[in-house]
Design an enzyme around this catalytic site. Structure first.
Site, PDB file in Angstrom:
ATOM      1  N   GLU A  66       3.729   9.096  -1.108  1.00 26.06           N
ATOM      2  CA  GLU A  66       2.323   8.975  -1.500  1.00 26.06           C
ATOM      3  C   GLU A  66       1.774  10.272  -2.100  1.00 26.06           C
ATOM      4  O   GLU A  66       1.100  10.246  -3.124  1.00 26.06           O
ATOM      5  CB  GLU A  66       1.482   8.569  -0.277  1.00 26.06           C
ATOM      6  CG  GLU A  66      -0.004   8.551  -0.552  1.00 26.06           C
ATOM      7  CD  GLU A  66      -0.851   8.112   0.646  1.00 26.06           C
ATOM      8  OE1 GLU A  66      -0.270   7.746   1.688  1.00 26.06           O
ATOM      9  OE2 GLU A  66      -2.084   8.129   0.522  1.00 26.06           O
TER      10      GLU A  66
ATOM     11  N   ARG B 274      -1.775   4.009  16.864  1.00 24.55           N
ATOM     12  CA  ARG B 274      -1.787   5.156  15.945  1.00 24.55           C
ATOM     13  C   ARG B 274      -2.896   6.161  16.277  1.00 24.55           C
ATOM     14  O   ARG B 274      -4.015   5.786  16.642  1.00 24.55           O
ATOM     15  CB  ARG B 274      -1.952   4.684  14.499  1.00 24.55           C
ATOM     16  CG  ARG B 274      -0.789   3.853  14.046  1.00 24.55           C
ATOM     17  CD  ARG B 274      -0.978   3.412  12.609  1.00 24.55           C
ATOM     18  NE  ARG B 274      -0.539   4.372  11.635  1.00 24.55           N
ATOM     19  CZ  ARG B 274      -1.216   4.683  10.535  1.00 24.55           C
ATOM     20  NH1 ARG B 274      -2.420   4.170  10.313  1.00 24.55           N
ATOM     21  NH2 ARG B 274      -0.727   5.524   9.647  1.00 24.55           N
TER      22      ARG B 274
ATOM     23  N   ASP C 212      -2.622  14.383   6.587  1.00 24.71           N
ATOM     24  CA  ASP C 212      -2.141  13.110   6.060  1.00 24.71           C
ATOM     25  C   ASP C 212      -0.927  13.276   5.149  1.00 24.71           C
ATOM     26  O   ASP C 212      -1.069  13.167   3.921  1.00 24.71           O
ATOM     27  CB  ASP C 212      -3.290  12.419   5.290  1.00 24.71           C
ATOM     28  CG  ASP C 212      -2.990  10.960   5.002  1.00 24.71           C
ATOM     29  OD1 ASP C 212      -2.001  10.449   5.547  1.00 24.71           O
ATOM     30  OD2 ASP C 212      -3.742  10.342   4.232  1.00 24.71           O
TER      31      ASP C 212
ATOM     32  N   GLU D  25     -10.513   4.681   9.115  1.00 23.63           N
ATOM     33  CA  GLU D  25     -10.707   4.248   7.724  1.00 23.63           C
ATOM     34  C   GLU D  25     -11.274   2.830   7.644  1.00 23.63           C
ATOM     35  O   GLU D  25     -10.807   1.992   6.889  1.00 23.63           O
ATOM     36  CB  GLU D  25      -9.391   4.338   6.951  1.00 23.63           C
ATOM     37  CG  GLU D  25      -8.824   5.749   6.926  1.00 23.63           C
ATOM     38  CD  GLU D  25      -7.629   5.924   5.998  1.00 23.63           C
ATOM     39  OE1 GLU D  25      -6.829   4.993   5.883  1.00 23.63           O
ATOM     40  OE2 GLU D  25      -7.519   7.006   5.398  1.00 23.63           O
TER      41      GLU D  25
ATOM     42  N   HIS E 108      -3.996  18.355   0.065  1.00 28.95           N
ATOM     43  CA  HIS E 108      -4.927  17.274  -0.261  1.00 28.95           C
ATOM     44  C   HIS E 108      -5.768  17.557  -1.498  1.00 28.95           C
ATOM     45  O   HIS E 108      -6.970  17.271  -1.529  1.00 28.95           O
ATOM     46  CB  HIS E 108      -5.853  16.980   0.936  1.00 28.95           C
ATOM     47  CG  HIS E 108      -6.033  15.497   1.181  1.00 28.95           C
ATOM     48  ND1 HIS E 108      -6.420  14.620   0.183  1.00 28.95           N
ATOM     49  CD2 HIS E 108      -5.865  14.734   2.290  1.00 28.95           C
ATOM     50  CE1 HIS E 108      -6.495  13.406   0.668  1.00 28.95           C
ATOM     51  NE2 HIS E 108      -6.137  13.430   1.951  1.00 28.95           N
TER      52      HIS E 108
ATOM     53  N   LYS F 224      -3.642   0.118  14.062  1.00 26.01           N
ATOM     54  CA  LYS F 224      -4.520   1.157  13.489  1.00 26.01           C
ATOM     55  C   LYS F 224      -5.939   0.745  13.854  1.00 26.01           C
ATOM     56  O   LYS F 224      -6.406  -0.312  13.423  1.00 26.01           O
ATOM     57  CB  LYS F 224      -4.345   1.194  11.981  1.00 26.01           C
ATOM     58  CG  LYS F 224      -5.338   2.079  11.223  1.00 26.01           C
ATOM     59  CD  LYS F 224      -4.993   2.136   9.731  1.00 26.01           C
ATOM     60  CE  LYS F 224      -6.008   2.936   8.935  1.00 26.01           C
ATOM     61  NZ  LYS F 224      -5.626   3.068   7.516  1.00 26.01           N
TER      62      LYS F 224
ATOM     63  N   GLU G   3       5.333   9.760  13.381  1.00 19.70           N
ATOM     64  CA  GLU G   3       5.192   8.936  12.176  1.00 19.70           C
ATOM     65  C   GLU G   3       5.409   9.816  10.952  1.00 19.70           C
ATOM     66  O   GLU G   3       4.608  10.701  10.650  1.00 19.70           O
ATOM     67  CB  GLU G   3       3.802   8.275  12.113  1.00 19.70           C
ATOM     68  CG  GLU G   3       3.626   7.411  10.866  1.00 19.70           C
ATOM     69  CD  GLU G   3       2.293   6.649  10.824  1.00 19.70           C
ATOM     70  OE1 GLU G   3       1.918   6.021  11.850  1.00 19.70           O
ATOM     71  OE2 GLU G   3       1.630   6.692   9.780  1.00 19.70           O
TER      72      GLU G   3
ATOM     73  N   GLU H 119       0.866  -1.192   0.000  1.00 12.94           N
ATOM     74  CA  GLU H 119       0.000   0.000   0.000  1.00 12.94           C
ATOM     75  C   GLU H 119       0.898   1.236   0.000  1.00 12.94           C
ATOM     76  O   GLU H 119       1.802   1.376   0.830  1.00 12.94           O
ATOM     77  CB  GLU H 119      -0.908  -0.012   1.242  1.00 12.94           C
ATOM     78  CG  GLU H 119      -1.868   1.162   1.238  1.00 12.94           C
ATOM     79  CD  GLU H 119      -3.129   0.901   2.064  1.00 12.94           C
ATOM     80  OE1 GLU H 119      -3.328  -0.239   2.518  1.00 12.94           O
ATOM     81  OE2 GLU H 119      -3.908   1.847   2.244  1.00 12.94           O
ATOM     82  N   ARG H 120       0.659   2.093  -0.966  1.00 14.20           N
ATOM     83  CA  ARG H 120       1.467   3.307  -1.163  1.00 14.20           C
ATOM     84  C   ARG H 120       2.936   2.977  -1.416  1.00 14.20           C
ATOM     85  O   ARG H 120       3.841   3.722  -1.026  1.00 14.20           O
ATOM     86  CB  ARG H 120       1.356   4.263   0.023  1.00 14.20           C
ATOM     87  CG  ARG H 120      -0.063   4.534   0.460  1.00 14.20           C
ATOM     88  CD  ARG H 120      -0.950   4.960  -0.656  1.00 14.20           C
ATOM     89  NE  ARG H 120      -2.333   5.141  -0.226  1.00 14.20           N
ATOM     90  CZ  ARG H 120      -3.319   5.469  -1.082  1.00 14.20           C
ATOM     91  NH1 ARG H 120      -3.075   5.587  -2.380  1.00 14.20           N
ATOM     92  NH2 ARG H 120      -4.535   5.635  -0.652  1.00 14.20           N
TER      93      ARG H 120
ATOM     94  N   ARG I 117     -11.706  17.788   9.746  1.00 12.73           N
ATOM     95  CA  ARG I 117     -10.889  16.587   9.952  1.00 12.73           C
ATOM     96  C   ARG I 117      -9.572  16.898  10.675  1.00 12.73           C
ATOM     97  O   ARG I 117      -9.030  16.067  11.411  1.00 12.73           O
ATOM     98  CB  ARG I 117     -10.620  15.954   8.572  1.00 12.73           C
ATOM     99  CG  ARG I 117      -9.478  14.988   8.549  1.00 12.73           C
ATOM    100  CD  ARG I 117      -9.842  13.589   8.220  1.00 12.73           C
ATOM    101  NE  ARG I 117      -8.608  12.924   7.844  1.00 12.73           N
ATOM    102  CZ  ARG I 117      -8.344  12.481   6.636  1.00 12.73           C
ATOM    103  NH1 ARG I 117      -9.239  12.566   5.677  1.00 12.73           N
ATOM    104  NH2 ARG I 117      -7.185  11.903   6.394  1.00 12.73           N
TER     105      ARG I 117
ATOM    106  N   TRP J 120     -12.828  13.169   1.975  1.00 14.85           N
ATOM    107  CA  TRP J 120     -11.965  12.528   0.981  1.00 14.85           C
ATOM    108  C   TRP J 120     -11.902  13.379  -0.291  1.00 14.85           C
ATOM    109  O   TRP J 120     -11.228  13.023  -1.250  1.00 14.85           O
ATOM    110  CB  TRP J 120     -12.501  11.122   0.629  1.00 14.85           C
ATOM    111  CG  TRP J 120     -12.203  10.095   1.670  1.00 14.85           C
ATOM    112  CD1 TRP J 120     -11.326  10.219   2.704  1.00 14.85           C
ATOM    113  CD2 TRP J 120     -12.775   8.782   1.800  1.00 14.85           C
ATOM    114  NE1 TRP J 120     -11.319   9.080   3.483  1.00 14.85           N
ATOM    115  CE2 TRP J 120     -12.207   8.175   2.939  1.00 14.85           C
ATOM    116  CE3 TRP J 120     -13.723   8.059   1.068  1.00 14.85           C
ATOM    117  CZ2 TRP J 120     -12.535   6.887   3.363  1.00 14.85           C
ATOM    118  CZ3 TRP J 120     -14.048   6.771   1.487  1.00 14.85           C
ATOM    119  CH2 TRP J 120     -13.459   6.195   2.626  1.00 14.85           C
TER     120      TRP J 120
HETATM  121  C1  GCV Z   1      -2.402   2.507   5.238  1.00 20.36           C
HETATM  122  C2  GCV Z   1      -3.777   7.456   4.156  1.00 20.36           C
HETATM  123  C3  GCV Z   1      -3.369   6.545   3.032  1.00 20.36           C
HETATM  124  C4  GCV Z   1      -3.780   5.111   3.318  1.00 20.36           C
HETATM  125  C5  GCV Z   1      -3.159   4.706   4.647  1.00 20.36           C
HETATM  126  C6  GCV Z   1      -3.648   5.648   5.726  1.00 20.36           C
HETATM  127  C7  GCV Z   1      -3.019   5.360   7.062  1.00 20.36           C
HETATM  128  O1  GCV Z   1      -5.155   7.582   4.196  1.00 20.36           O
HETATM  129  O2  GCV Z   1      -3.908   7.002   1.837  1.00 20.36           O
HETATM  130  O3  GCV Z   1      -3.327   4.298   2.277  1.00 20.36           O
HETATM  131  O4  GCV Z   1      -3.476   3.366   4.966  1.00 20.36           O
HETATM  132  O5  GCV Z   1      -3.293   6.964   5.367  1.00 20.36           O
HETATM  133  O6  GCV Z   1      -2.018   5.990   7.361  1.00 20.36           O
HETATM  134  O7  GCV Z   1      -3.502   4.514   7.784  1.00 20.36           O
END
Ligand code: GCV
Length: 738
Positions: free
Chosen positions: A427, A338, A399, A305, A555, A301, A421, A181-182, A370, A577
């Protein structure tokens, strides 16, 4: 005979065309070509004394020998006793001389620090690389090698180096099916299918590279976790990796999916206060530690999401984190919980939110912005977490944007150790087609003053624990590593991995110094190369900010894959989003009003910080649209109207990329063809992407401002509808829980 000449020719031509492919990272030792320096080093180093009894000390000795033999082009003998110009490696346990030296001063090296010193033993000149523990010696060896790689004098050494932060951890967002992911550098380096039987050389090289920059932990799996990794079949695979990493001082961590007791444990609930659930996690931890005795702990986490978490059972983040903490505590493990939270559950309330209009539960956590979520959820829990919990906070409130103000949580939870973090993978910064050196971005956050305990209460001091006297501390970087030959996709992505490690060890290092050492170690020590490359690196992140999100925009990337611009997107599943939620452009102006008469997110900061950003006329232009909705024709403190400044910034971002291209192209004689071409082609793509960003964003924002482009402005060659029609359904880096 003819055959052997033929073979020779083939081999020779292979050597000629084969350049550097980047696999060796900053550890591709090279023969030293400067005769004077070579002579000095050769005189100063005659051999190595190391009574290597442990795997770690053996690695240290071998690495030192490997590096010196290549760089100095001579045999480096192992010696039994110190003779003139020997390098003496070890700990008080392995050497009496070192015992004496370490006892003679109040060095406070701890478990990981080291000392490198020219030292006379019975009138014999030696160089001592010493530490209390074996791992410190390995770190010391890499630091010594760095001195030679970067051509530093070694005749008057007195280096003491101790990491400022205890847990320096990479977070891999790698899925069990090897997608990342990413991730923009191929697939995951963990080949779960062939583990534990097959130990890829990459695992060893990965550990070696991390140890060379002081990284001491790795979370192997994605935060959008798949609970299968906690099953016995996978734990033996995890053990195989832990065994490889252990001698390099690297602990293994896993992500723990909150619903694992249901998914793999057959329970009906994952309620953190339920006795069966508590027992299940305790047993799971006992099982893990019986397989991996030095397992580091869990990264979680939760309630974010769509991920499950304690709030699903009416419990708090503290209840959830503490359940894990209790299960890990007997074995010395930690929980990294997190704070990146915005639960889909409260979406409806949020969308219709006005202060005071919602029920007691959501009242505390829902908000009209947010930006405020993490603070709203976590600040009230300060003091409720167990001793082995770190709350892991993203650097900014939203983010990982190209520029964010520091998260208001830093400084707001003095009773809780907060872990940083950062995102090393790019990304939101152009992914792997973009050269963006991130040390200036990391530093910008670490050096920010929270004023939580008076002036000088920097974010760095919050996370290293000194400000609030915490005994544990941590910093995490979301890795940009994949199975691409050069590890990170873009060769300069390696610099971000490197910079993360160096800053995690010592956040006081300047971004420029880190770039300097990375270039020297990765390429060469030629100033005609180093200086222009350093300039490229130091300008690169600001260029990205300018052509993507200048003046505090954020964003506005296309949704989901986040590749390319999408400021017009307004139809994503949740309000927050959508890019339109963040820029709020209208006929009056642009930007998110977070002052008192807006969302009042600014109130989450200390008064001094509120003052710094709260006044529209005084706010640094870098953060302006983060906090203010500014009229298009308002003159801002750069001297231009907002609209003109926006055009100017977008344009200057493109110009900087073009300058980076020209500068790099002119360096073709100073670096091997393979790496030169690689970067050159990617800079070509980056230029096209920068133009795309500039044109599409300005054309879109112009529909609100209705103002002309300033004179001399490079006119977009396409219209807005063209840019809006671009789709990238197969852009890399998406996918969770796989
Ligand atoms: C791993 C953002 C990213 C997600 C990521 C999330 C997170 O939203 O787009 O891909 O998920 O952050 O840090 O949990």
């Amino acid at each position: 005979m003819r055959k052997s000449i033929f073979t020779f020719l083939i081999l020779f031509s292979c050597i000629l065309v084969k350049g550097e492919d980047g696999y060796k990272l900053w550890l591709g030792y090279q023969k030293l070509n400067e005769p004077v320096l070579l002579k000095q080093y050769n005189q100063a180093i005659s051999g190595i004394v190391a009574k290597a009894q442990s795997a770690t000390l053996k690695i240290a000795e071998d690495e030192l020998r490997l590096a010196l033999e290549i760089m100095l082009q001579k045999k480096i003998p192992g010696l039994n006793i110190p003779s003139n110009n020997a390098i003496l490696l070890g700990t008080p346990e392995s050497s009496n001389e070192i015992k004496k030296l370490l006892l003679s001063g109040d060095l406070k090296l701890g478990n990981e620090g080291f000392i490198i010193k020219n030292h006379k033993i019975n009138n014999i000149n030696t160089i001592i690389i010493a530490a209390n523990k074996d791992i410190g010696v390995l770190y010391g060896v890499f630091a010594f090698i760095q001195l030679i790689q970067t051509h530093q004098p070694i005749s008057n050494l007195s280096i003491i180096s101790i990491p400022k932060i205890k847990n320096r951890v990479l977070n891999h967002w790698d899925n069990l099916n090897r997608s990342v992911e990413r991730g923009y550098a191929g697939i995951s380096i963990w080949n779960w299918h062939t583990l534990p039987g097959y130990i890829d050389q990459r695992y060893i090289d990965y550990a070696r590279a991390n140890a060379s920059i002081g990284i001491n932990g790795t979370v192997l799996t994605n935060v959008n976790a798949n609970s299968q990794v906690l099953t016995p079949a996978y734990l033996i695979k995890v053990k195989a990796l832990a065994d490889v990493f252990r001698p390099y001082g690297i602990k293994v961590y896993l992500t723990a999916k909150f619903s694992a007791p249901i998914e793999i444990g057959g329970l009906k609930t994952a309620d953190p206060l339920n006795n069966d659930v508590i027992r299940w996690w305790k047993n799971k931890c006992r099982e893990i530690y019986s397989i991996i005795p030095d397992f580091g702990g869990f990264l979680v986490k939760a309630n974010s999401e769509g991920q499950p978490g304690p709030q699903g059972y009416g419990k708090t983040h503290a209840d959830g984190a503490n359940m894990f903490a209790d299960a890990l505590q007997p074995f010395g493990g930690i929980v990294m919980w997190r704070a990146f939270v915005y639960d889909v559950r409260v979406q409806k309330e949020e969308e219709h939110f006005t202060e005071g209009s919602v029920g007691a539960h959501t009242q505390t956590i829902a908000s009209n912005d947010r930006f405020k979520r993490a603070y709203n959820e976590f600040k009230p829990l300060d003091g409720q977490f167990k001793k082995n919990v770190l709350v892991q906070v993203k650097n900014g409130p939203i983010d990982f944007q190209p520029r964010e103000p520091f998260s208001p949580l830093f400084g707001a939870m003095p009773k809780t150790p907060l872990m940083m973090e950062f995102q090393i993978t790019q990304e939101y910064l152009g992914q792997s087609t973009t050269l963006a050196y991130l040390a200036p971005m990391f530093k910008e956050c670490l050096d920010s003053d929270t004023y939580s305990n008076g002036k000088g209460s920097t974010v760095a001091k919050v996370i290293d624990g000194t400000l609030d006297e915490h005994t544990i501390s941590g910093i995490a970087g979301v890795a940009n590593i994949g199975n691409d030959r050069n590890w990170t996709g873009h060769l300069f992505g390696q610099a971000n991995w490197y910079a993360f490690g160096r800053l995690a060890w010592n956040y006081d290092l300047p971004a420029e110094a880190i770039a300097d050492e990375w270039i020297r170690r990765t390429f060469n020590n030629n100033n005609d190369f180093i200086n222009p490359v350093k300039k490229i690196m130091l300008a690169s992140r600001e260029a990205v900010v300018n052509y993507m999100t200048p003046l505090g925009l954020n964003h506005i990337m296309a949704t989901s894959h986040h590749y390319g611009p999408g400021p017009w997107v307004s139809n994503a599943g949740r309000a927050d989003w959508n890019p339109v939620y963040y820029h709020k452009a209208d006929s009056v102006g642009i930007g998110f009003n977070r002052t008192e008469n807006g969302s009042n997110a600014l109130a989450q900061y200390a008064p001094e910080v509120q003052q710094q950003w709260g006044n529209i006329n005084a706010c640094d232009y870098k953060y302006l649209l983060w906090f203010h909705h500014v009229p298009w024709n308002q003159k801002i403190n750069t001297g231009r109207t907002l609209w003109d400044e926006l055009c100017y910034r977008y344009n200057s971002g493109v110009d900087t990329v073009r300058w980076m291209q020209h500068t790099w192209n002119a360096l073709d004689k100073q670096v091997d063809r393979e790496r030169h071409q690689h970067v050159k082609m990617l800079l070509g793509i980056q230029e096209q992407e920068a133009i795309w960003w500039r044109n599409s964003c300005l054309l879109y924002f112009q529909t609100f401002s209705q103002m002309p482009f300033p004179p001399g402005f490079e006119k977009p060659d396409k219209d807005l509808s063209y840019y809006q029609s671009l789709k990238f359904p197969f852009a890399p880096g998406i996918g969770g829980n796989l």
